[in-house]
Design a protein around this motif. Structure first.
Motif, short mmCIF file in Angstrom:
data_model
loop_
_atom_site.label_atom_id
_atom_site.label_comp_id
_atom_site.label_asym_id
_atom_site.label_seq_id
_atom_site.Cartn_x
_atom_site.Cartn_y
_atom_site.Cartn_z
N LEU A 69 0.83 -1.20 0.00
CA LEU A 69 0.00 0.00 0.00
C LEU A 69 0.87 1.26 0.00
O LEU A 69 0.62 2.21 -0.74
CB LEU A 69 -0.91 -0.01 1.23
CG LEU A 69 -1.76 1.26 1.44
CD1 LEU A 69 -2.74 1.44 0.28
CD2 LEU A 69 -2.51 1.19 2.77
N ASP A 115 -4.35 -1.93 -2.92
CA ASP A 115 -5.38 -2.20 -1.91
C ASP A 115 -5.27 -3.64 -1.46
O ASP A 115 -4.42 -4.41 -1.93
CB ASP A 115 -6.77 -1.88 -2.46
CG ASP A 115 -7.07 -2.65 -3.74
OD1 ASP A 115 -6.43 -3.70 -3.99
OD2 ASP A 115 -7.94 -2.18 -4.51
N GLY A 142 0.51 1.80 -3.64
CA GLY A 142 -0.91 2.10 -3.52
C GLY A 142 -1.81 0.90 -3.70
O GLY A 142 -2.98 1.04 -4.08
#
Length: 764
Positions: free
Chosen positions: A657, A663, A661
């Motif tokens: 993350l 998820d 980035g």
């Protein structure tokens, strides 16, 4: 009386105010002019006799009395009056900035004016019966408010006519004593000689130019590199030579000789002056080499950037940082063996890139600089995993190949690293000694044979092979010529025994040692010998005689067999005692432990257990394993989530993350596809290896056996690797931060160092 006009233009006057030459730069400006003359002769095929540049300096009494003179004398072909007038005029000269060192005619005036208030230039050609001179006396020019300097003439002597004599003499008087000091005295004088040898070393060797500085010959700098015949095998590039040529040629472009500006591909008018009158089509090329130094150093590595034979920047390290499209910097080298530094070096001739007015840096904002970077290091990260992560193509540039083959610090043939008899050590005392003798110009140390022997010895020791019993144990090197010493002749024995002992000179310990911090800068010449049998029942005997220390040791004595003490440890203590005796100092002023530690740091750095350095080595080993797992883990897809602990999965998701980035769903997919290696913290590497030992053992990463042995032995073999990895994680993450380094910490630290050495010996 004839005169020449040295009137500066308003533009030049503005530039003069911006340039602040250091004393050595002033001197270099004058030497540049002499070398330019030799370059011209070489291009014309008329270099002739051995070119020589003499720099004469004033004595200290002459300098203090105001009678000192600096002279720069060359035996070039000399100048005509017109050429000399151009050379001394305080404006842009007729020099071609792409083919000459002297960028500015004003450089002559800046440098001479900063050194003294009066300058004479005398020059003559071989067929001229006279010397022609120009006198520039700044005090007179200011007083009479004129910019015209007188032209003088004097006949050659009979000897000068018979030789015949040719060349140029620059004589500077009314010296600025404070400014001249760094050129004429103490450490400044020594540094200037070294600096001149460094910046002119390449052109001195290519044209055979000798530069004499106050009567002493300046030694042309050359890099202490492995030979082009040495190579290392890599997975991606095959065998990579230790020296790689650099050749890059770009499309020709128009160049403004008035403004010294390159035009873009579609321009026909100079953007600086708006003229199309003085444009020429020019080639743009990068030539040189990059290679691998024989030793590591924290500062002494990087690439020398050269313009027309003169080194403008030494040890430039900008090529080791990747700058992405967003302008973010990614530092890439050195990443392994960071405690020791780097060893990639090189020389690049880049005449088409702008340089600063002081000629001490290339303009990295010049668009032409990007072409140089592209040729040398490519346009993507050196690290394949990082390039892949950035969706950039693999990097196969010369620097990427060297990086792949020589980035690590593992002693032995795998990375072409000399070491000690433990199979490690990198910059051992002997490596440092050989390096010093190379730079001192000692003939037998110019080739890389002696250091390559240390590479082979380290390799044999790592494999526990033919280095001999003591070497295989990694304690006592036996190198040198054997001699026979009757025991009756041993110091103080008083015995008349016929038994003879075999002595072997220990070339690793035998050398001259210095301790400049002590009064008188004492030096000790150590003559060390390994003795085959007992020496009066002692583990070693020390025989001091003035500045000579004879040290004989018995490697099989119980003193060494039953402890971790080595002959090196004993010699260091005995030398510390002897240094204090030679300097007539006591342990009150110079504690023995401090002197011993400084000797160890200076001459035997591989024996120093520096906590931060060991932590760096441990981190480097773990990073290598992580990079390997990043490539190998996708082979085991699909990876069930329950094969990893919850804390490990949580850590991977958190890092994914943060870095990309990702998820929860994407992070889960990365784990199941085996693409999570780059998100692993070091402490979870142990867990991954325990789950997939077949990926790293049996010679894939570690040489320890696994699949082809029985189950009880398989578990024991795996546990050995896991225990060592646990110790490395502790070294890299926890060892430095411990405040109370008590007995328990020291015992664990000793075990962890052993684990580090053991894992290094298991590398496939």
């Amino acid at each position: 009386m004839a005169t020449v006009d040295i009137t500066p233009s308003p533009r030049v006057l503005r530039m003069l105010g911006q340039i602040d030459f250091a004393p050595w730069q002033c001197l270099a400006e004058l030497i540049d002019n002499s070398i330019d003359a030799f370059i011209d002769q070489q291009r014309d095929g008329a270099l002739g006799a051995r070119p020589v540049i003499n720099v004469y300096l004033p004595s200290e009494p002459e300098l203090r009395s105001g009678e000192g003179v600096i002279e720069v004398v060359d035996n070039g072909r000399g100048m005509t009056l017109e050429q000399m007038e151009s050379a001394v005029k305080a404006g842009y000269s007729g020099n071609d900035p792409l083919e000459k060192m002297g960028l500015f005619g004003m450089g002559f005036n800046i440098s001479t004016a900063r050194l003294g208030r009066k300058t004479e230039v005398w020059t003559t050609t071989s067929d001229s019966p006279n010397w022609t001179g120009i006198v520039i006396d700044f005090d007179t020019l200011e007083r009479e408010k004129t910019f015209h300097a007188p032209v003088l003439s004097r006949p050659k002597s009979e000897n000068e006519l018979n030789e015949p004599t040719h060349g140029t003499v620059i004589k500077i008087e009314s010296l600025e004593a404070d400014r001249i000091g760094p050129l004429t005295r103490g450490m400044g004088k020594s540094k200037t000689k070294i600096r001149l040898g460094r910046i002119y070393g390449r052109v001195m060797q290519e044209l055979g130019i000798s530069i004499l500085y106050d009567g002493a010959r300046i030694q042309a700098w050359k890099h202490c590199t492995w030979g082009a015949n040495r190579s290392v095998k890599t997975k991606d590039f095959g065998n990579v030579s230790a020296i790689l040529p650099i050749e890059g040629e770009f499309s020709s472009r128009k160049y403004c000789n008035t403004c010294w500006v390159w035009l873009s591909d579609h321009e026909d008018v100079c953007s600086a002056c708006g003229s199309d009158q003085d444009l020429t089509e020019r080639n743009r090329t990068v030539r040189g080499w990059i290679g691998v130094q024989r030793y590591f150093d924290k500062n002494d590595y990087g690439i020398d950037l050269i313009r027309n034979g003169r080194v403008i920047e030494t040890s430039n390290k900008s090529f080791f940082t990747f700058i992405d499209s967003d302008g973010e910097d990614l530092f890439e080298y050195p990443r392994d063996a960071t405690h020791w530094g780097g060893r990639i070096v090189g020389e690049l001739e880049i005449d088409f890139v702008r340089v600063s007015h002081q000629k001490d840096a290339f303009d990295k904002l010049d668009p032409e600089w990007k072409h140089v970077v592209s040729v040398v290091r490519g346009n993507s990260p050196l690290q394949p995993q990082i390039a892949k992560r950035m969706s950039l193509p693999p990097n196969d540039s010369p620097l990427a190949r060297l990086y792949s083959a020589y980035r690590k610090g593992d002693a032995g043939l795998k990375s072409l690293v000399p070491g000690n008899e433990q199979g490690g050590g990198l910059n051992s005392g002997l490596v440092i000694e050989y390096k010093e003798k190379f730079y001192a110009g000692e003939y037998e140390f110019q080739s890389d044979e002696k250091l390559f022997d240390l590479v082979q010895r380290a390799e044999r020791a790592k494999r526990g092979g033919s280095a001999g019993a003591d070497e295989a144990r990694g304690k006592f090197p036996i190198v040198g010529e054997k001699t026979k010493t009757p025991e009756s002749q041993q110091s103080g024995s008083g015995k008349n025994l016929s038994k003879e002992l075999s002595e072997v000179k220990d070339t690793r310990l035998s050398r001259v040692y210095e301790y400049p911090e002590l009064p008188g800068n004492p030096k000790i010449t150590v003559e060390a010998f390994s003795v085959s049998g007992p020496i009066e029942g002692k583990p070693f005997v020390v025989e001091p005689s003035g500045p000579v220390l004879r040290f004989r040791y018995s490697p099989r004595h119980n003193f060494f067999e039953d402890s971790l003490e080595t002959p090196t440890d004993c010699l260091i203590v005995e030398m510390a005692h002897h240094f204090l005796a030679l300097a007539s100092e006591t342990i009150k002023n110079w504690p023995l432990s401090v002197v011993s530690r400084q000797l160890r740091d200076r001459y035997f750095p591989d024996s120093v257990s520096d906590v931060n350095g060991i932590a760096d080595q441990a981190e480097s080993c773990l990073l290598d394993l992580k990079a390997y797992l990043e490539d190998s883990l996708p082979q085991v897809a699909q990876v069930p989530l329950d094969s990893l602990t919850e804390t490990c999965v949580a850590q991977i998701r958190s890092n994914a993350l943060r870095d990309e980035g990702a998820d929860t769903e994407k992070a889960t997919s990365l784990i199941q596809d085996g693409m999570f290696g780059r998100f692993l913290d070091s402490k979870y590497l142990v867990e991954v290896v325990e789950n997939w030992p077949a990926l790293v053992m049996d010679g894939k990463f570690y040489s320890q056996p696994f699949e082809n042995i029985e189950e009880p032995l398989r578990a024991r073999s795996l546990k050995g690797v896991l225990d060592c990895l646990d110790d490395l994680v502790w070294l890299s993450e926890d060892s430095c931060g411990t405040v109370n380094k008590d007995t328990a910490w020291r015992l664990r630290y000793a075990r962890a160092i052993a684990s580090l050495n053991l894992l290094n010996s298991w590398l496939a």
